[in-house]
Design a protein around this motif. Structure first.
Motif, PDB file in Angstrom:
ATOM      1  N   GLY A 187       0.817  -1.208   0.000  1.00  0.00           N
ATOM      2  CA  GLY A 187       0.000   0.000   0.000  1.00  0.00           C
ATOM      3  C   GLY A 187       0.854   1.262   0.000  1.00  0.00           C
ATOM      4  N   ILE A 188       1.908   1.260   0.822  1.00  0.00           N
ATOM      5  CA  ILE A 188       2.829   2.412   0.865  1.00  0.00           C
ATOM      6  C   ILE A 188       3.517   2.591  -0.487  1.00  0.00           C
ATOM      7  N   MET A 189       3.900   1.462  -1.093  1.00  0.00           N
ATOM      8  CA  MET A 189       4.550   1.507  -2.403  1.00  0.00           C
ATOM      9  C   MET A 189       3.615   2.122  -3.437  1.00  0.00           C
ATOM     10  N   GLY A 190       2.335   1.746  -3.377  1.00  0.00           N
ATOM     11  CA  GLY A 190       1.347   2.296  -4.304  1.00  0.00           C
ATOM     12  C   GLY A 190       1.186   3.798  -4.143  1.00  0.00           C
ATOM     13  N   ILE A 191       1.128   4.255  -2.901  1.00  0.00           N
ATOM     14  CA  ILE A 191       0.982   5.686  -2.628  1.00  0.00           C
ATOM     15  C   ILE A 191       2.210   6.458  -3.114  1.00  0.00           C
ATOM     16  N   PHE A 192       3.407   5.916  -2.826  1.00  0.00           N
ATOM     17  CA  PHE A 192       4.645   6.579  -3.236  1.00  0.00           C
ATOM     18  C   PHE A 192       4.763   6.680  -4.754  1.00  0.00           C
ATOM     19  N   VAL A 193       4.577   5.545  -5.443  1.00  0.00           N
ATOM     20  CA  VAL A 193       4.871   5.472  -6.871  1.00  0.00           C
ATOM     21  C   VAL A 193       3.710   5.975  -7.729  1.00  0.00           C
ATOM     22  N   ARG A 201      -3.007  -4.810   9.003  1.00  0.00           N
ATOM     23  CA  ARG A 201      -4.105  -5.033   8.058  1.00  0.00           C
ATOM     24  C   ARG A 201      -5.087  -3.870   8.134  1.00  0.00           C
ATOM     25  N   GLY A 202      -5.402  -3.439   9.367  1.00  0.00           N
ATOM     26  CA  GLY A 202      -6.305  -2.310   9.540  1.00  0.00           C
ATOM     27  C   GLY A 202      -5.737  -1.030   8.956  1.00  0.00           C
ATOM     28  N   LEU A 203      -4.437  -0.785   9.183  1.00  0.00           N
ATOM     29  CA  LEU A 203      -3.785   0.410   8.637  1.00  0.00           C
ATOM     30  C   LEU A 203      -3.776   0.398   7.107  1.00  0.00           C
ATOM     31  N   THR A 204      -3.599  -0.791   6.529  1.00  0.00           N
ATOM     32  CA  THR A 204      -3.588  -0.910   5.069  1.00  0.00           C
ATOM     33  C   THR A 204      -4.945  -0.530   4.482  1.00  0.00           C
ATOM     34  N   ILE A 205      -6.012  -1.059   5.085  1.00  0.00           N
ATOM     35  CA  ILE A 205      -7.372  -0.756   4.602  1.00  0.00           C
ATOM     36  C   ILE A 205      -7.668   0.733   4.758  1.00  0.00           C
ATOM     37  N   THR A 206      -7.245   1.315   5.897  1.00  0.00           N
ATOM     38  CA  THR A 206      -7.457   2.746   6.136  1.00  0.00           C
ATOM     39  C   THR A 206      -6.672   3.587   5.140  1.00  0.00           C
ATOM     40  N   MET A 207      -5.406   3.226   4.922  1.00  0.00           N
ATOM     41  CA  MET A 207      -4.514   3.974   4.039  1.00  0.00           C
ATOM     42  C   MET A 207      -5.007   3.963   2.593  1.00  0.00           C
ATOM     43  N   LEU A 208      -5.467   2.802   2.139  1.00  0.00           N
ATOM     44  CA  LEU A 208      -5.933   2.668   0.752  1.00  0.00           C
ATOM     45  C   LEU A 208      -7.419   2.977   0.606  1.00  0.00           C
ATOM     46  N   GLU A 209      -8.083   3.238   1.750  1.00  0.00           N
ATOM     47  CA  GLU A 209      -9.530   3.529   1.775  1.00  0.00           C
ATOM     48  C   GLU A 209     -10.337   2.409   1.126  1.00  0.00           C
ATOM     49  N   GLY A 210      -9.822   1.175   1.307  1.00  0.00           N
ATOM     50  CA  GLY A 210     -10.517   0.006   0.781  1.00  0.00           C
ATOM     51  C   GLY A 210     -10.397  -0.169  -0.716  1.00  0.00           C
ATOM     52  N   LEU A 211      -9.614   0.685  -1.390  1.00  0.00           N
ATOM     53  CA  LEU A 211      -9.490   0.641  -2.849  1.00  0.00           C
ATOM     54  C   LEU A 211      -8.161   0.006  -3.262  1.00  0.00           C
ATOM     55  N   THR A 212      -8.075  -0.367  -4.536  1.00  0.00           N
ATOM     56  CA  THR A 212      -6.846  -0.939  -5.096  1.00  0.00           C
ATOM     57  C   THR A 212      -6.168   0.092  -5.984  1.00  0.00           C
ATOM     58  N   ASN A 223       0.965  -6.112  -9.868  1.00  0.00           N
ATOM     59  CA  ASN A 223       0.825  -4.821 -10.543  1.00  0.00           C
ATOM     60  C   ASN A 223      -0.301  -4.002  -9.926  1.00  0.00           C
ATOM     61  N   ALA A 224      -0.463  -4.160  -8.618  1.00  0.00           N
ATOM     62  CA  ALA A 224      -1.508  -3.431  -7.896  1.00  0.00           C
ATOM     63  C   ALA A 224      -1.229  -3.482  -6.404  1.00  0.00           C
ATOM     64  N   ALA A 225      -1.629  -2.428  -5.704  1.00  0.00           N
ATOM     65  CA  ALA A 225      -1.557  -2.399  -4.241  1.00  0.00           C
ATOM     66  C   ALA A 225      -2.968  -2.614  -3.719  1.00  0.00           C
ATOM     67  N   SER A 226      -3.187  -3.784  -3.146  1.00  0.00           N
ATOM     68  CA  SER A 226      -4.535  -4.153  -2.724  1.00  0.00           C
ATOM     69  C   SER A 226      -4.611  -4.327  -1.213  1.00  0.00           C
ATOM     70  N   PRO A 227      -5.716  -3.874  -0.588  1.00  0.00           N
ATOM     71  CA  PRO A 227      -5.868  -4.080   0.863  1.00  0.00           C
ATOM     72  C   PRO A 227      -6.058  -5.549   1.229  1.00  0.00           C
ATOM     73  N   GLN A 228      -6.359  -6.395   0.242  1.00  0.00           N
ATOM     74  CA  GLN A 228      -6.562  -7.827   0.497  1.00  0.00           C
ATOM     75  C   GLN A 228      -5.325  -8.663   0.198  1.00  0.00           C
ATOM     76  N   ALA A 229      -4.241  -8.005  -0.188  1.00  0.00           N
ATOM     77  CA  ALA A 229      -3.005  -8.746  -0.497  1.00  0.00           C
ATOM     78  C   ALA A 229      -2.410  -9.345   0.770  1.00  0.00           C
ATOM     79  N   GLY A 230      -1.652 -10.405   0.599  1.00  0.00           N
ATOM     80  CA  GLY A 230      -0.907 -10.982   1.723  1.00  0.00           C
ATOM     81  C   GLY A 230      -1.689 -11.904   2.629  1.00  0.00           C
ATOM     82  N   VAL A 231      -2.935 -12.207   2.300  1.00  0.00           N
ATOM     83  CA  VAL A 231      -3.744 -13.082   3.147  1.00  0.00           C
ATOM     84  C   VAL A 231      -3.136 -14.488   3.153  1.00  0.00           C
ATOM     85  N   ASN A 232      -2.910 -15.015   4.348  1.00  0.00           N
ATOM     86  CA  ASN A 232      -2.351 -16.366   4.554  1.00  0.00           C
ATOM     87  C   ASN A 232      -0.886 -16.510   4.147  1.00  0.00           C
ATOM     88  N   PHE A 233      -0.193 -15.405   3.852  1.00  0.00           N
ATOM     89  CA  PHE A 233       1.227 -15.503   3.518  1.00  0.00           C
ATOM     90  C   PHE A 233       2.017 -16.079   4.689  1.00  0.00           C
TER      91      PHE A 233
END
Length: 390
Positions: free
Chosen positions: A82-88, A136-147, A308-318
């Motif tokens: 998510g941070i990478m998406g915001i930066f780039v 996970r909560g910070l990611t959803i907040t940061m991306l506002e639930g969007l990809t 090729n996307a920053a998603s709030p649902q990424a990383g589940v079960n990693f």
């Protein structure tokens, strides 16, 4: 024969998992009618499981300290993505600078979690479980639930790009550079193994019989050169594979050849004895979780690049994939036993299972069931072998 039995018994976990990997690959190669080991699928297999291989390296170090695990790595991957998406994408930041800043953020996350685990001595399970929820909560907040997407090609090439052939193929379809690197790695491997054997004989340590040593060399060299040929037939060496290779080599040397690396094993074997020997166990534990967070950040960057996307649902079960890879690869649930290479073998076992079952059209529900059974059998094998040795 007694020497052979002794060597196999002392390395039973590593040999068993390596044999299991070969058997699983052979089974799916036959079941998929040759599709599994097609050059293109071999390359895709590496790309698809790159994040697990990176996470398994870091998770191995955590487990070595005493069976500790990090449940937050999946959420950290999503958070860094998510941070990478915001930066780039949003801030149009240079990709190289964004990657460095994301790795720095990963280090800060590791310092945060490592402090609570190593110095306050809150159990790692609780701290990283909290981290899993927090990030996970910070990611959803940061991306506002969007990809956020798409990323520039300079970033997606990290996980989709290949090292160019400097020799131009000499008019063939083969990637000559890949074959050349395979030969160089083979020569280095032979040199290191012969040197290691000579040193062990010099100090009257037990060594494998000559014929077994030659068989081992032949099998490993065959594996290296067959893999390099498969990659050369397709597009060559993926950039991410070169990065993972460097990580595996660096961490293998660190854990086996350096004093701080041996401290991890000492702490996992008996923390009280390690403390009495003068080892700063708090520092060792702190380092392992800072290192894990940085590698989780790297895994998040590579996965975001592949997606090729920053998603709030990424990383589940990693985290589950990484933990399973380490235990399947020979790490002990009690700590103090395990290798980086073993963790990589475990990740490959999981990757081949996933890929083979997907090719056969087996549903995700059945895939999870089978992977769960494999993990249970691997840990049960560890517990039973440990009880027998007692």
């Amino acid at each position: 024969m007694e020497t052979v039995k002794s060597i196999f018994k002392n390395n039973i976990r590593q040999y068993a998992m390596l044999i299991a990997l070969v058997v699983i690959m052979a089974f799916f190669q036959i079941a998929t009618k040759g599709v599994l080991l097609l050059p293109m699928n071999v390359s895709n297999l590496i790309l698809q499981n790159s994040y697990v291989l990176i996470l398994a390296v870091g998770m191995t170090l955590c487990i070595l300290t005493g069976g500790n695990i990090d449940l937050s790595v999946g959420s950290v991957c999503a958070f860094i993505g998510g941070i990478m998406g915001i930066f780039v994408i949003n801030m149009k930041m240079n990709v190289g600078l964004a990657v460095l800043l994301c790795l720095l953020v990963g280090g800060i996350i590791g310092i945060w979690q490592g402090f609570w685990i190593a110095y306050v001595r809150i159990p790692a399970f609780i701290v990283t479980l909290a981290g899993m929820l927090i990030f996970r909560g910070l990611t959803i907040t940061m991306l506002e639930g969007l990809t956020l997407s798409p990323f520039p090609d300079s970033f997606t090439n990290l996980s989709a790009g290949y090292i160019p052939d400097l020799f131009g193929g000499f008019g063939t379809k083969l990637n000559i550079l890949t074959l050349f690197i395979g030969v160089i790695i083979s020569i280095i491997y032979i040199y290191l193994e012969v040197k290691k054997r000579a040193e062990r004989k010099k100090y009257d340590f037990e060594v494998t019989p000559g014929y077994l040593f030659i068989i081992q060399l032949v099998l490993v060299l065959a594996a290296i050169n067959v893999l390099s040929y498969w990659l050369a037939v397709y597009k060559g060496i993926p950039i991410i594979l070169a990065l993972i290779g460097i990580l595996i080599l660096a961490y293998s040397i660190f854990t086996i050849k350096t004093v701080p690396g041996r401290y991890l094993y000492a702490m996992g074997g008996n923390e009280k004895a390690a403390k009495l020997s003068g080892i700063n166990t708090n520092k060792v534990l702190f380092f392992s979780y800072v290192n894990m967070a940085v590698l989780a950040a790297l895994a998040g960057i590579t996965f975001t690049s592949r997606l090729n996307a920053a998603s709030p649902q990424a990383g589940v079960n990693f985290e589950l994939d990484a933990i399973a890879a380490c235990f399947i690869g020979g790490a002990s649930a009690y700590g103090g036993i395990g290798t980086v290479v073993g963790g990589v073998i475990g990740a490959l076992v999981m990757g081949v299972l996933n890929n083979g079952m997907s090719i056969l059209g087996i549903g995700s529900d059945m895939q999870m069931t089978i992977k769960g059974l494999v993990l249970l059998v691997a840990v049960a094998f560890d517990v039973l072998s440990k009880s027998k040795s007692k």
